[in-house]
Design a protein around this motif. Sequence first.
Motif, short mmCIF file in Angstrom:
data_model
loop_
_atom_site.label_atom_id
_atom_site.label_comp_id
_atom_site.label_asym_id
_atom_site.label_seq_id
_atom_site.Cartn_x
_atom_site.Cartn_y
_atom_site.Cartn_z
N LEU A 13 0.83 -1.21 0.00
CA LEU A 13 0.00 0.00 0.00
C LEU A 13 0.86 1.25 0.00
CD1 LEU A 13 -2.86 -0.93 2.50
CD2 LEU A 13 -3.02 -0.65 0.02
N SER A 14 1.93 1.26 0.79
CA SER A 14 2.78 2.45 0.83
C SER A 14 3.48 2.64 -0.51
CB SER A 14 3.80 2.37 1.97
OG SER A 14 4.72 1.32 1.73
N GLY A 15 3.85 1.56 -1.17
CA GLY A 15 4.45 1.67 -2.50
C GLY A 15 3.48 2.23 -3.51
N ALA A 16 2.22 1.81 -3.42
CA ALA A 16 1.20 2.33 -4.34
C ALA A 16 0.98 3.81 -4.09
CB ALA A 16 -0.10 1.55 -4.17
N ALA A 17 0.94 4.21 -2.82
CA ALA A 17 0.75 5.62 -2.50
C ALA A 17 1.96 6.43 -2.94
CB ALA A 17 0.51 5.79 -1.01
N PHE A 18 3.15 5.84 -2.80
CA PHE A 18 4.38 6.54 -3.15
C PHE A 18 4.47 6.82 -4.64
CE2 PHE A 18 9.07 6.75 -3.67
CZ PHE A 18 9.27 7.84 -2.83
N ALA A 19 3.84 6.00 -5.46
CA ALA A 19 3.90 6.18 -6.91
C ALA A 19 3.00 7.31 -7.38
CB ALA A 19 3.53 4.87 -7.61
N GLY A 20 2.31 7.98 -6.46
CA GLY A 20 1.30 9.00 -6.74
C GLY A 20 1.55 9.95 -7.88
N ALA A 21 2.55 10.82 -7.77
CA ALA A 21 2.77 11.85 -8.78
C ALA A 21 3.08 11.23 -10.15
CB ALA A 21 3.89 12.80 -8.36
N ALA A 22 3.93 10.23 -10.17
CA ALA A 22 4.29 9.58 -11.44
C ALA A 22 3.07 8.95 -12.09
CB ALA A 22 5.38 8.53 -11.22
N ASP A 23 2.18 8.38 -11.28
CA ASP A 23 0.96 7.78 -11.82
C ASP A 23 -0.01 8.83 -12.31
OD1 ASP A 23 1.89 5.23 -11.36
OD2 ASP A 23 0.75 4.96 -9.51
N VAL A 47 4.38 17.06 -23.62
CA VAL A 47 3.31 17.66 -22.84
C VAL A 47 3.09 16.75 -21.63
CG1 VAL A 47 0.88 18.35 -22.80
CG2 VAL A 47 2.23 18.65 -24.91
N LEU A 48 3.15 17.35 -20.44
CA LEU A 48 2.95 16.62 -19.19
C LEU A 48 1.57 16.97 -18.66
CD1 LEU A 48 6.44 17.36 -17.58
CD2 LEU A 48 5.73 15.28 -18.79
N LYS A 49 0.66 16.00 -18.68
CA LYS A 49 -0.71 16.23 -18.21
C LYS A 49 -0.88 15.62 -16.83
CE LYS A 49 -2.77 16.75 -22.68
NZ LYS A 49 -4.03 16.84 -23.37
N ASN A 50 -1.37 16.42 -15.90
CA ASN A 50 -1.57 15.98 -14.52
C ASN A 50 -3.05 15.63 -14.34
OD1 ASN A 50 -1.78 15.66 -11.77
ND2 ASN A 50 -0.92 17.66 -11.24
N THR A 51 -3.33 14.37 -14.14
CA THR A 51 -4.71 13.91 -13.94
C THR A 51 -5.10 13.96 -12.46
OG1 THR A 51 -4.03 11.60 -13.69
CG2 THR A 51 -4.52 12.36 -15.93
N GLY A 52 -4.16 14.33 -11.61
CA GLY A 52 -4.39 14.31 -10.16
C GLY A 52 -5.06 15.55 -9.62
N GLU A 53 -5.34 15.49 -8.34
CA GLU A 53 -6.04 16.57 -7.63
C GLU A 53 -5.09 17.59 -6.99
OE1 GLU A 53 -9.33 16.91 -7.66
OE2 GLU A 53 -9.57 15.06 -8.82
N ARG A 54 -3.77 17.36 -7.11
CA ARG A 54 -2.83 18.32 -6.54
C ARG A 54 -1.73 18.63 -7.56
NH1 ARG A 54 2.17 16.99 -5.05
NH2 ARG A 54 2.75 14.81 -4.96
N ASP A 129 7.49 14.22 -5.13
CA ASP A 129 7.21 13.26 -4.06
C ASP A 129 8.17 12.07 -4.10
OD1 ASP A 129 6.32 11.85 -6.26
OD2 ASP A 129 4.36 11.36 -5.40
N GLY A 130 9.18 12.14 -4.99
CA GLY A 130 10.17 11.07 -5.09
C GLY A 130 9.81 9.99 -6.08
N SER A 131 8.58 9.99 -6.59
CA SER A 131 8.19 8.97 -7.57
C SER A 131 8.77 9.33 -8.93
CB SER A 131 6.66 8.86 -7.65
OG SER A 131 6.10 10.06 -8.16
N SER A 132 8.90 8.33 -9.79
CA SER A 132 9.46 8.58 -11.12
C SER A 132 8.80 7.68 -12.14
CB SER A 132 10.98 8.36 -11.12
OG SER A 132 11.28 7.03 -10.81
N LYS A 133 8.95 8.09 -13.41
CA LYS A 133 8.47 7.26 -14.51
C LYS A 133 9.43 7.41 -15.67
CE LYS A 133 4.44 8.20 -15.85
NZ LYS A 133 3.10 8.42 -16.29
#
Length: 153
Positions: A13-23, A47-54, A129-133
């Motif tokens: 779960l923490s790994g899934a949450a950690f992938a936040g920004a990259a996802d 083009v970098l599109k942010n689908t997130g809420e932050r 947030d430290g995540s990458s892709k």
Amino acid sequence: MKRLSVLVAALSLSGAAFAGAADAVVVHEPYVRLAPPNAQATGAFMVLKNTGEREVKLVKADNPASQLTELHNHINDNGVMRMRQVPEIAIPAKGEAVLKPGGLHVMLINMKAALNEGQVVPITLTFDDGSSKQVEVKVVKMMPAAMPMKHAH
């Protein structure tokens, strides 16, 4: 044994949450500009599109084709356009950041070898947030800006 499975579940779960920004960031139309022979640098655009809420910030890029990879912008310095390194590129919540020639971009500096048209360069984007892709980015030849046509009379 039960404790181990709880620990594994918590880490998952923490790994899934950690992938936040990259996802949350979707990359569209990435390309690396084919550099002239013997050029030591080139740019990557997308083009970098942010689908997130932050808001998400791109804070680093890396690739195996160059010794250095930096985030850059063009600025107008008393009428002269200059490239400057920037510490981050903000991607607004539910918005986008356009990396394009003459604006924000990723610089590939001190090329290890000449790139060829059609070659794919893997670029790793790292977020605040430290995540990458990793993005597979194709090298393309850029056409010069359209020159005004002279009409014969």
